[in-house]
Design an enzyme around this catalytic site. Structure first.
Site, PDB file in Angstrom:
ATOM      1  N   ASP A   1       0.853  -1.181   0.000  1.00 45.87           N
ATOM      2  CA  ASP A   1       0.000   0.000   0.000  1.00 45.87           C
ATOM      3  C   ASP A   1       0.890   1.232   0.000  1.00 45.87           C
ATOM      4  OD1 ASP A   1      -2.765   1.248   0.417  1.00 45.87           O
ATOM      5  OD2 ASP A   1      -1.614   2.142   2.046  1.00 45.87           O
TER       6      ASP A   1
ATOM      7  N   HIS B   1      -5.504   4.295   6.732  1.00 48.10           N
ATOM      8  CA  HIS B   1      -4.864   5.301   5.884  1.00 48.10           C
ATOM      9  C   HIS B   1      -3.393   5.514   6.240  1.00 48.10           C
ATOM     10  CE1 HIS B   1      -8.330   6.211   3.524  1.00 48.10           C
ATOM     11  NE2 HIS B   1      -9.031   6.452   4.593  1.00 48.10           N
TER      12      HIS B   1
ATOM     13  N   ASP C   1      -3.103  -0.372   6.582  1.00 51.28           N
ATOM     14  CA  ASP C   1      -3.937  -0.791   5.453  1.00 51.28           C
ATOM     15  C   ASP C   1      -3.470  -2.128   4.889  1.00 51.28           C
ATOM     16  OD1 ASP C   1      -5.430   1.488   5.785  1.00 51.28           O
ATOM     17  OD2 ASP C   1      -4.800   2.442   3.913  1.00 51.28           O
TER      18      ASP C   1
END
Length: 180
Positions: free
Chosen positions: A7, A156, A161
């Site tokens: 991510d 976030h 994540d």
């Protein structure tokens, strides 16, 4: 399948105009999330010319990463070769692979490197297959649907994540195999 789940957090939505401010990744080996096999770093963002970028307030509001936090962080020029070594040609998984993969491709191209994972897999697409009647497939909704929780302060942020995306990936694979 052995994969790297990753991510990114960024300064905006455009791989051509915006910069990466954080990368998080974890390996999934033999169907298990291997938290010890992880990659996590803040990144001091730079533009296409390699000049420093400021994290806009609207991006900071989403991920909580401030200009002060990345002031001494390595740049993408330093980080990307390490991350590509971590991936080592494995298949990669991301929630909305088009976004994260687009940033990886653009930054690799810009630096004369190659983003060539064995495959790019997307938990958004898996969620759409597993829950075809549902309209929302963002990571928060998917986590709720699957009974997964983010670590405090983890939503976030790249590694928070990634932890949920890796668990969701494994659960979605189980669900889809049952239907096959």
């Amino acid at each position: 399948m052995n994969v790297v789940v990753f991510d990114l957090e960024t300064t905006g939505l455009s791989p051509e105009r915006d910069g990466i401010v954080e990368i998080g990744a974890v390996r999934v080996v033999d169907g298990r999330v291997e938290e010890d096999l992880r990659y996590e770093t803040l990144v001091r963002p730079t533009n296409a010319a390699g000049e420093p970028m400021i994290i806009p307030w609207h991006a900071e509001r989403v991920h909580g990463i401030s200009n002060e936090m990345v002031r001494r962080a390595p740049t993408i020029e330093q980080v990307l070769p390490e991350f590509l070594d971590f991936v080592a040609g494995s298949p990669v998984v991301a929630h909305n692979i088009g976004f994260d993969g687009g940033f990886m491709r653009e930054n690799a191209r810009r630096l004369g490197l190659e983003w060539k994972p064995a495959a790019e897999l997307c938990t958004v697409q898996l969620s759409r297959r597993a829950f075809p009647k549902e309209r929302a497939h963002n990571l928060t909704v998917l986590a709720d649907r699957l009974g997964l929780n983010f670590a405090p302060g983890g939503r976030h942020r790249s590694f928070g994540d990634v932890q949920v995306t890796a668990q969701a990936y494994l659960r979605l694979l189980e669900m889809l195999q049952v239907r096959a």
